[in-house]
Write a protein that holds these residues in place. Structure first.
Motif, PDB file in Angstrom:
ATOM      1  N   LYS A 102       0.879  -1.274   0.012  1.00 46.66           N
ATOM      2  CA  LYS A 102       0.075   0.126  -0.046  1.00 46.66           C
ATOM      3  C   LYS A 102       0.769   1.154  -0.057  1.00 46.66           C
ATOM      4  O   LYS A 102       0.569   2.138  -0.594  1.00 46.66           O
ATOM      5  N   GLU A 103       2.166   1.318   0.560  1.00 47.30           N
ATOM      6  CA  GLU A 103       2.795   2.187   0.599  1.00 47.30           C
ATOM      7  C   GLU A 103       4.071   2.273  -0.136  1.00 47.30           C
ATOM      8  O   GLU A 103       4.797   1.328  -0.160  1.00 47.30           O
ATOM      9  N   THR A 141       2.621   1.114 -10.458  1.00 54.88           N
ATOM     10  CA  THR A 141       1.382   1.195  -9.513  1.00 54.88           C
ATOM     11  C   THR A 141       0.413   0.560 -10.169  1.00 54.88           C
ATOM     12  O   THR A 141       0.060   0.973 -11.377  1.00 54.88           O
ATOM     13  N   GLU A 143      -8.130   0.274  -4.214  1.00 56.27           N
ATOM     14  CA  GLU A 143      -6.825   1.374  -3.974  1.00 56.27           C
ATOM     15  C   GLU A 143      -5.639   1.178  -4.469  1.00 56.27           C
ATOM     16  O   GLU A 143      -5.416   0.040  -4.943  1.00 56.27           O
ATOM     17  N   LEU A 199      -2.075  -0.092  -5.423  1.00 56.63           N
ATOM     18  CA  LEU A 199      -0.843  -0.901  -4.774  1.00 56.63           C
ATOM     19  C   LEU A 199       0.253  -0.773  -5.769  1.00 56.63           C
ATOM     20  O   LEU A 199       0.281  -0.382  -6.818  1.00 56.63           O
TER      21      LEU A 199
END
Length: 79
Positions: free
Chosen positions: A13-14, A36, A41, A43
């Motif tokens: 996620k980060e 990405t 959301e 990843l």
């Protein structure tokens, strides 16, 4: 048209976590990149490659495993 093969080593996620793993892999001599992908959301995936065929990607996967990194072979760009 050749579809390049890669080995996906992680998904985070980060982005900083993905970049950290990619940096480690690069220091071990692997051609790591971060892409990405968007699901529910974003990843950030870490991949090694691209290799011209599955055999070369599988060999890289074996080498990664020998250095303690798990992963799986995939093809084409991260989506």
């Amino acid at each position: 048209n050749t579809v390049l093969q890669t080995v996906q080593v992680g998904a985070f996620k980060e982005s900083r976590n993905a970049e950290g793993l990619a940096q480690t892999l690069r220091s071990e001599g692997f051609p790591a990149q971060v892409a990405t992908v968007t699901r529910a959301e974003p990843l950030h995936v870490v991949r090694i490659g691209g290799y011209p065929d599955r055999a070369k990607a599988s060999a890289a996967r074996q080498e990664l495993q020998g250095k303690g990194h798990s992963g799986f072979v995939t093809q084409g760009p991260a989506k």
